[in-house]
Scaffold this motif. Sequence first.
Motif, short mmCIF file in Angstrom:
data_model
loop_
_atom_site.label_atom_id
_atom_site.label_comp_id
_atom_site.label_asym_id
_atom_site.label_seq_id
_atom_site.Cartn_x
_atom_site.Cartn_y
_atom_site.Cartn_z
N THR A 242 0.90 -1.15 0.27
CA THR A 242 0.22 0.45 -0.03
C THR A 242 0.85 1.59 -0.34
N ILE A 243 2.02 1.09 0.58
CA ILE A 243 2.79 2.39 0.97
C ILE A 243 3.62 2.59 -0.76
N ALA A 244 3.93 2.17 -1.21
CA ALA A 244 3.90 1.79 -2.34
C ALA A 244 3.46 2.45 -3.59
N GLU A 245 2.29 1.87 -3.15
CA GLU A 245 1.32 2.24 -4.54
C GLU A 245 1.39 3.56 -4.06
N VAL A 246 1.11 4.32 -2.57
CA VAL A 246 0.47 6.06 -2.59
C VAL A 246 1.94 6.51 -2.97
N ALA A 247 3.45 5.99 -2.64
CA ALA A 247 3.81 6.71 -3.61
C ALA A 247 4.55 6.68 -4.56
N ALA A 248 4.29 5.72 -5.02
CA ALA A 248 4.26 6.19 -6.98
C ALA A 248 3.19 7.03 -7.32
N GLY A 249 1.58 7.07 -6.38
CA GLY A 249 0.93 8.08 -7.37
C GLY A 249 1.06 9.12 -7.00
N LEU A 250 1.90 10.47 -6.25
CA LEU A 250 2.55 11.19 -5.89
C LEU A 250 2.64 11.63 -7.20
N GLY A 251 3.07 11.85 -8.41
CA GLY A 251 3.09 12.26 -9.54
C GLY A 251 1.33 13.46 -10.34
N ALA A 252 0.66 12.09 -9.65
CA ALA A 252 -0.61 12.48 -10.14
C ALA A 252 -1.02 14.07 -9.53
N ASP A 253 -0.79 14.32 -8.64
CA ASP A 253 -0.85 15.55 -7.42
C ASP A 253 0.60 16.71 -7.70
#
Length: 290
Positions: A242-253
């Motif tokens: 989950t943490i890896a997925e959240v970190a990877a998603g930063l580029g959208a914000d």
Amino acid sequence: MKAPAFDYARPETLEEVHALLAEHGDDARILAGGQSLMPTLALRLSGPALLVDVNRIPGLGAIEARGDGLQIGALARHAAVLASPLVAARAPVLTRALPHVGHVAIRSRGTFGGSIALADPAAEIPACALALEAEVVLEGADGSRVVPAADFFLGLYETAREPDEVVTAVRLPSQAGRRFGFAELARRHGDFALAGIAASARLDHDDRVTELRLVCFGCADRAVLADSAAARALGRRLDAATIAEVAAGLGADVEPIPSPEADAETRLHWARVLTARVLGALPTTPEVDA
């Protein structure tokens, strides 16, 4: 270099401040702690015609309980906020972030409201304000208004404050049930952050995320609330996947701004690494009692 010539006023009431700001408009600058203003004056990066020193106005430095929340006066020095047991109990992320604000001499003069009003994208206090769902209290000639932090920071050194308004306080709602994380990367301790993360979270009895406020600072033109990245954790445990997925998603914000220190891709990488560290180190129990 020496500062350009300017006039100086030291009003003793907010009414006097409003009158001076209304009269001089953009030619006036408010002086509180001066830890950002004075260097820009010395380097002639700013040249106001009038400095309005608000340090004599009573009541603007108080740190007070407000229901289950907290109100921090604009003139509260960083050192006072850091030392406050009330802040440590009700908004512990500030207690973690404030040691990164400059050095002891800067914290002894710099003000909490001044950091909010300046809105430096690499500053710790605006990021924490977003993580804590803070509200900024503004006083102008026509009265007072309260602006959520999410609507207050508009861009690079740009805020929702009107020219005749003064930041008088920052209000924090109850943080009951939350746990917090903070980390930043800087060349030296006390330097402005090259990238940073402030986070607050609520988990249910099964350790699944019910709320996550994830704020990235030092990367873009302002502190950014990474809502879409944080949404990836909702309803899930904060395990490695989950943490890896959240970190990877930063580029959208976050749209990082390149600088001499790093290009945009490197800044985003730093933010992702810090996100993983912060979420992986969140306390196992709430830090503020319900």
